[in-house]
Design a protein around this motif. Structure first.
Motif, PDB file in Angstrom:
ATOM      1  N   SER A 104     -10.227   7.248   4.056  1.00  0.00           N
ATOM      2  CA  SER A 104      -8.842   6.811   3.901  1.00  0.00           C
ATOM      3  C   SER A 104      -8.447   5.967   5.102  1.00  0.00           C
ATOM      4  CB  SER A 104      -7.905   8.014   3.792  1.00  0.00           C
ATOM      5  OG  SER A 104      -6.563   7.589   3.598  1.00  0.00           O
ATOM      6  N   GLU A 105      -7.593   4.982   4.855  1.00  0.00           N
ATOM      7  CA  GLU A 105      -6.999   4.190   5.926  1.00  0.00           C
ATOM      8  C   GLU A 105      -5.478   4.299   5.834  1.00  0.00           C
ATOM      9  OE1 GLU A 105      -9.747   0.410   7.190  1.00  0.00           O
ATOM     10  OE2 GLU A 105      -8.305   0.107   5.583  1.00  0.00           O
ATOM     11  N   PHE A 106      -4.826   4.350   6.988  1.00  0.00           N
ATOM     12  CA  PHE A 106      -3.364   4.250   7.007  1.00  0.00           C
ATOM     13  C   PHE A 106      -2.956   3.269   8.098  1.00  0.00           C
ATOM     14  CE2 PHE A 106      -4.140   7.633  10.068  1.00  0.00           C
ATOM     15  CZ  PHE A 106      -3.215   7.397  11.076  1.00  0.00           C
ATOM     16  N   TYR A 107      -1.734   2.749   7.966  1.00  0.00           N
ATOM     17  CA  TYR A 107      -1.270   1.637   8.794  1.00  0.00           C
ATOM     18  C   TYR A 107      -0.183   2.087   9.755  1.00  0.00           C
ATOM     19  CZ  TYR A 107       0.537  -3.098   9.776  1.00  0.00           C
ATOM     20  OH  TYR A 107       0.947  -4.261  10.378  1.00  0.00           O
ATOM     21  N   SER A 108      -0.281   1.623  11.007  1.00  0.00           N
ATOM     22  CA  SER A 108       0.760   1.912  11.988  1.00  0.00           C
ATOM     23  C   SER A 108       0.757   0.841  13.066  1.00  0.00           C
ATOM     24  CB  SER A 108       0.526   3.290  12.641  1.00  0.00           C
ATOM     25  OG  SER A 108       1.483   3.542  13.655  1.00  0.00           O
ATOM     26  N   THR A 115       7.025  11.667  15.204  1.00  0.00           N
ATOM     27  CA  THR A 115       7.847  10.510  15.579  1.00  0.00           C
ATOM     28  C   THR A 115       7.147   9.189  15.267  1.00  0.00           C
ATOM     29  OG1 THR A 115       6.975  10.499  17.847  1.00  0.00           O
ATOM     30  CG2 THR A 115       8.941  11.827  17.428  1.00  0.00           C
ATOM     31  N   SER A 116       6.032   9.238  14.537  1.00  0.00           N
ATOM     32  CA  SER A 116       5.294   8.025  14.190  1.00  0.00           C
ATOM     33  C   SER A 116       4.397   8.307  13.003  1.00  0.00           C
ATOM     34  CB  SER A 116       4.438   7.545  15.370  1.00  0.00           C
ATOM     35  OG  SER A 116       3.377   8.468  15.608  1.00  0.00           O
ATOM     36  N   GLU A 117       3.854   7.239  12.410  1.00  0.00           N
ATOM     37  CA  GLU A 117       2.900   7.410  11.311  1.00  0.00           C
ATOM     38  C   GLU A 117       1.670   8.184  11.771  1.00  0.00           C
ATOM     39  OE1 GLU A 117       4.422   3.042  10.656  1.00  0.00           O
ATOM     40  OE2 GLU A 117       3.778   4.253  12.361  1.00  0.00           O
ATOM     41  N   ILE A 118       1.225   7.923  13.008  1.00  0.00           N
ATOM     42  CA  ILE A 118       0.017   8.576  13.498  1.00  0.00           C
ATOM     43  C   ILE A 118       0.228  10.082  13.630  1.00  0.00           C
ATOM     44  CG2 ILE A 118      -1.590   8.732  15.445  1.00  0.00           C
ATOM     45  CD1 ILE A 118      -1.089   5.763  15.950  1.00  0.00           C
ATOM     46  N   GLU A 119       1.363  10.481  14.193  1.00  0.00           N
ATOM     47  CA  GLU A 119       1.643  11.915  14.335  1.00  0.00           C
ATOM     48  C   GLU A 119       1.769  12.581  12.965  1.00  0.00           C
ATOM     49  OE1 GLU A 119       4.961  12.627  16.885  1.00  0.00           O
ATOM     50  OE2 GLU A 119       4.111  11.530  18.574  1.00  0.00           O
ATOM     51  N   ALA A 120       2.419  11.908  12.022  1.00  0.00           N
ATOM     52  CA  ALA A 120       2.561  12.467  10.675  1.00  0.00           C
ATOM     53  C   ALA A 120       1.199  12.590  10.001  1.00  0.00           C
ATOM     54  CB  ALA A 120       3.486  11.580   9.846  1.00  0.00           C
ATOM     55  N   ALA A 121       0.390  11.533  10.105  1.00  0.00           N
ATOM     56  CA  ALA A 121      -0.942  11.546   9.486  1.00  0.00           C
ATOM     57  C   ALA A 121      -1.811  12.651  10.080  1.00  0.00           C
ATOM     58  CB  ALA A 121      -1.615  10.191   9.661  1.00  0.00           C
ATOM     59  N   ILE A 162      -0.448  11.897  -0.132  1.00  0.00           N
ATOM     60  CA  ILE A 162       0.649  12.473   0.653  1.00  0.00           C
ATOM     61  C   ILE A 162       1.254  11.416   1.575  1.00  0.00           C
ATOM     62  CG2 ILE A 162       1.204  14.104   2.493  1.00  0.00           C
ATOM     63  CD1 ILE A 162      -0.707  16.086   1.211  1.00  0.00           C
ATOM     64  N   LEU A 163       0.392  10.623   2.237  1.00  0.00           N
ATOM     65  CA  LEU A 163       0.918   9.607   3.141  1.00  0.00           C
ATOM     66  C   LEU A 163       1.767   8.580   2.398  1.00  0.00           C
ATOM     67  CD1 LEU A 163      -0.723  10.901   5.365  1.00  0.00           C
ATOM     68  CD2 LEU A 163      -1.417   8.625   6.100  1.00  0.00           C
ATOM     69  N   ARG A 164       1.338   8.168   1.217  1.00  0.00           N
ATOM     70  CA  ARG A 164       2.159   7.227   0.444  1.00  0.00           C
ATOM     71  C   ARG A 164       3.496   7.852   0.062  1.00  0.00           C
ATOM     72  NH1 ARG A 164      -1.782   4.158  -3.875  1.00  0.00           N
ATOM     73  NH2 ARG A 164      -3.198   3.203  -2.366  1.00  0.00           N
ATOM     74  N   SER A 165       3.491   9.147  -0.235  1.00  0.00           N
ATOM     75  CA  SER A 165       4.751   9.806  -0.593  1.00  0.00           C
ATOM     76  C   SER A 165       5.698   9.872   0.604  1.00  0.00           C
ATOM     77  CB  SER A 165       4.476  11.221  -1.120  1.00  0.00           C
ATOM     78  OG  SER A 165       4.154  12.113  -0.074  1.00  0.00           O
ATOM     79  N   LEU A 166       5.124   9.753   1.828  1.00  0.00           N
ATOM     80  CA  LEU A 166       5.928   9.733   3.054  1.00  0.00           C
ATOM     81  C   LEU A 166       6.251   8.308   3.490  1.00  0.00           C
ATOM     82  CD1 LEU A 166       4.039  12.523   5.051  1.00  0.00           C
ATOM     83  CD2 LEU A 166       6.307  12.705   4.010  1.00  0.00           C
ATOM     84  N   ASN A 167       6.024   7.354   2.589  1.00  0.00           N
ATOM     85  CA  ASN A 167       6.326   5.933   2.851  1.00  0.00           C
ATOM     86  C   ASN A 167       5.453   5.330   3.955  1.00  0.00           C
ATOM     87  OD1 ASN A 167       8.338   6.068   0.893  1.00  0.00           O
ATOM     88  ND2 ASN A 167       9.944   6.481   2.382  1.00  0.00           N
ATOM     89  N   ILE A 168       4.226   5.809   4.071  1.00  0.00           N
ATOM     90  CA  ILE A 168       3.264   5.269   5.029  1.00  0.00           C
ATOM     91  C   ILE A 168       2.201   4.494   4.249  1.00  0.00           C
ATOM     92  CG2 ILE A 168       1.527   5.826   6.779  1.00  0.00           C
ATOM     93  CD1 ILE A 168       3.104   8.393   7.348  1.00  0.00           C
ATOM     94  N   PRO A 169       1.980   3.219   4.554  1.00  0.00           N
ATOM     95  CA  PRO A 169       0.923   2.468   3.859  1.00  0.00           C
ATOM     96  C   PRO A 169      -0.430   3.164   4.029  1.00  0.00           C
ATOM     97  CG  PRO A 169       2.312   0.982   5.134  1.00  0.00           C
ATOM     98  CD  PRO A 169       2.703   2.378   5.531  1.00  0.00           C
ATOM     99  N   ALA A 170      -1.069   3.474   2.913  1.00  0.00           N
ATOM    100  CA  ALA A 170      -2.355   4.179   2.964  1.00  0.00           C
ATOM    101  C   ALA A 170      -3.193   3.759   1.765  1.00  0.00           C
ATOM    102  CB  ALA A 170      -2.144   5.696   2.972  1.00  0.00           C
ATOM    103  N   ARG A 171      -4.512   3.818   1.933  1.00  0.00           N
ATOM    104  CA  ARG A 171      -5.404   3.394   0.849  1.00  0.00           C
ATOM    105  C   ARG A 171      -6.767   4.067   0.991  1.00  0.00           C
ATOM    106  NH1 ARG A 171      -5.669  -2.845   3.134  1.00  0.00           N
ATOM    107  NH2 ARG A 171      -7.144  -2.518   4.844  1.00  0.00           N
ATOM    108  N   VAL A 172      -7.462   4.157  -0.121  1.00  0.00           N
ATOM    109  CA  VAL A 172      -8.825   4.682  -0.155  1.00  0.00           C
ATOM    110  C   VAL A 172      -9.791   3.504  -0.020  1.00  0.00           C
ATOM    111  CG1 VAL A 172     -10.552   5.916  -1.522  1.00  0.00           C
ATOM    112  CG2 VAL A 172      -8.150   6.635  -1.597  1.00  0.00           C
ATOM    113  N   VAL A 173     -10.751   3.632   0.905  1.00  0.00           N
ATOM    114  CA  VAL A 173     -11.763   2.606   1.133  1.00  0.00           C
ATOM    115  C   VAL A 173     -13.127   3.185   0.789  1.00  0.00           C
ATOM    116  CG1 VAL A 173     -12.900   1.158   2.872  1.00  0.00           C
ATOM    117  CG2 VAL A 173     -10.413   1.415   2.890  1.00  0.00           C
ATOM    118  N   TRP A 182       0.813  -1.216   0.000  1.00  0.00           N
ATOM    119  CA  TRP A 182       0.000   0.000   0.000  1.00  0.00           C
ATOM    120  C   TRP A 182       0.847   1.267   0.000  1.00  0.00           C
ATOM    121  CZ3 TRP A 182      -4.745  -1.108  -1.279  1.00  0.00           C
ATOM    122  CH2 TRP A 182      -5.240  -2.371  -0.979  1.00  0.00           C
ATOM    123  N   ILE A 183       2.148   1.113  -0.163  1.00  0.00           N
ATOM    124  CA  ILE A 183       3.031   2.266  -0.387  1.00  0.00           C
ATOM    125  C   ILE A 183       3.349   2.398  -1.868  1.00  0.00           C
ATOM    126  CG2 ILE A 183       5.331   3.246   0.051  1.00  0.00           C
ATOM    127  CD1 ILE A 183       5.317   1.863   2.742  1.00  0.00           C
TER     128      ILE A 183
END
Length: 536
Positions: A377-381, A303-309, A352-363, A265-266
């Motif tokens: 949107s969903e993202f993984y952490s 410092t994490s995917e959640i903070e970035a998202a 944007i999240l995929r460009s930051l190397n965070i697995p993300a997808r449209v549901v 998903w990246i």
């Protein structure tokens, strides 16, 4: 005569309570590592569980009757505890800031794989909280100290340095040293532990630990078992460690290791499939370099995917005005606009999240023809998927999203068989390219909802929830839990305080029977409002 029908139920309850049909699930032993502690200092409650039941144990919970004692970190079973197996679990507890002699009741609750909860395991513990370190009597002549960094980068190696010193007048014998690490951490190098420490002798032991490729924080617990004058003793030390995980700083080789199958998903080049492309006459191909350059400044302190998202979500919410008309699916074209649709916000966030190397997808919802409805949107952490819903201003875990007043409508559409929840997975942007994630949302939904509702209820009324649900079938229970989850915490507790649980069950059941076959509203609070009228 109408009361005779209750006799069998009473008999069954008596039989179960007497233990005739149900075997006690475990033997539980509760102990302290020390009985005297400095004010505000840390001590440990050690729970040993022996599965003597007939099914596996999946959870062990500890409750303290005094809120002045704070549980800083609770352990968890890494895997179900099978019949005949034993486990030792260690809770890290902070003592009160006021000196005194405390009688502390520790209660243990065991949960088995049938989702049954077993209580009755408790012990009264005496804790002396003292003002000065010198007032604490020595438990031995072993002095132990631990040093480690408080922050480490994901995937890096760091050192835990243990210093052991014999301050007594006779030798001590080391029986063993163990480290209770955080999830995902592993020991890559450990020292040779001496068998004996002579008086005045000091040994430095260095353990090399590898941090996980995910955000994690908590206490590492170091356990030293030793023998002094023939008496076995134990020294426990803790060190707080926070793993910083910033995937935008790593290359693809590390990301594949870090995320495993979720790396998929990246790397997808598109956000949505060919149906979207045809409907909106636009490609959703991601310009990763452009989006990353635009967003790196947003996540510089994350410092994490959640903070970035969350930083990206807040930026989109504040920068754009939202409307209902979608003009493009290309995130590069969405970026410079002032007014965007909720779908465009979802696409931009995911890109944007995929460009930051965070697995993300449209549901989205898919009815067999159209797959553009209700885009989120969903993202993984750290092993979990999180949901972002711009239309409903939601940012949180999937479990939290399921417990919102907006999800019951989606649940009904999916379970009626006319819709699926699908994750857009376009590799070529042709026709329908998506993956059915409905089972992921429906799995353990009752357990997830019950957990959310239980956490919102005050301890005094919490037992009423089981009484309300006990005679309902699964569909009725899920409807009821959706109803309770849609209430505010204040309203929920107000109703539970006023209502007799059996009467509450009847009123909820009446709502269920009347509305179960009707289309549910977009906001399930409409039904909660009807129930609230009864208890005003």
């Amino acid at each position: 005569m109408r009361y005779l029908k209750f006799i069998p139920i009473v008999l069954i309850l008596l039989i179960f309570s007497s233990g005739c049909l149900v075997k006690e699930p475990a033997k539980v032993d509760i102990n302290l590592d020390k009985s005297v502690v400095k004010e505000g200092d840390i001590f440990h409650i050690i729970v040993k569980v022996n599965n003597t039941g007939k099914v596996a144990i999946t959870g062990v919970n500890l409750y303290l009757n005094n809120p002045d004692f704070r549980i800083l970190q609770a352990p968890s079973l890494q895997a179900p505890l099978k019949v005949g197996e034993r486990a030792e679990l260690i809770w890290i507890v902070q003592a009160p800031s006021n000196p005194g002699r405390y009688m502390l009741k520790a209660s243990v609750e065991v949960v088995d794989e049938l989702q049954r909860t077993w209580g009755g395991f408790y012990k009264e513990l005496i804790i002396n909280v003292v003002e000065k370190e010198s007032e604490i009597p020595l438990f031995g002549v072993l002095s132990a100290s631990v040093a480690s960094p408080e922050k480490v980068e994901g995937g890096s190696e760091f050192r835990v340095e243990i210093t052991l010193k014999n301050t007594g007048n006779a030798p001590i014998t080391l029986k063993g040293i163990s480290l209770n690490l955080l999830d995902g951490m592993e020991i890559v190098r450990e020292p040779e532990v001496p068998a004996n420490i002579l008086p005045g002798e000091e040994h430095g032991l260095i353990y090399v630990i590898k941090a996980p490729y995910m955000p994690e924080e908590g206490y590492i617990t170091i356990s030293v078992i030793y023998s002094e004058n023939g008496e076995e003793k134990r020294e426990l030390k803790n060190r707080f460690v926070k793993t910083l995980w910033r995937p935008w700083n790593y290359d693809d080789d590390i990301l594949r290791v870090a995320y495993g199958e979720e790396y998929y998903w990246i790397g997808l080049p598109y956000l949505v499939d060919g149906f979207w492309k045809e409907k909106f006459n636009s490609t959703s191909r991601i310009n990763r370099e452009l989006l990353k350059n635009e967003s790196l400044s947003l996540v510089k302190n994350a410092t994490s995917e959640i903070e970035a998202a969350k930083a990206v979500y807040d930026m989109i919410k504040s920068r754009y005005t939202f409307g209902d008309i979608t003009t493009t699916t290309n995130p590069s074209n969405i970026l410079p606009q002032n007014k965007i649709s909720y779908e465009e916000g979802t696409l931009l966030f995911t890109g944007i999240l995929r460009s930051l190397n965070i697995p993300a997808r449209v549901v989205t919802l898919y009815n067999g023809e159209d797959c553009t409805e209700n885009a989120i949107s969903e993202f993984y952490s750290a092993g979990r998927w999180y949901v972002v819903d711009f239309k409903r201003e939601f940012f949180g875990s999937r479990e939290e999203y399921i417990a919102t007043p907006h999800f019951p409508k989606i649940y009904q559409m999916v379970t009626d068989g006319f819709y699926n929840l699908v994750a857009q997975a376009p590799e070529e942007e042709e026709k329908h390219e998506h993956v059915d994630v409905s089972p992921k949302y429906l799995a353990n939904i009752e357990e997830s909802l019950k957990k959310v509702v239980s956490e919102r209820l005050n301890p005094m009324v919490k037992p009423k929830l089981s009484v309300v649900l006990i005679n309902m079938n699964q569909n009725e229970r899920i409807f009821t839990l959706f109803l309770f989850a849609s209430a505010s915490e204040r309203e929920l507790n107000l109703v539970f305080q006023k209502a007799d649980p059996k009467n509450l069950a009847k009123n909820v059941d009446a709502l269920y029977k009347f509305y179960k076959d009707k289309p549910w509203p977009e906001n399930f609070r409409e039904y909660w409002g009807i129930l609230m009228e009864v208890y005003k």
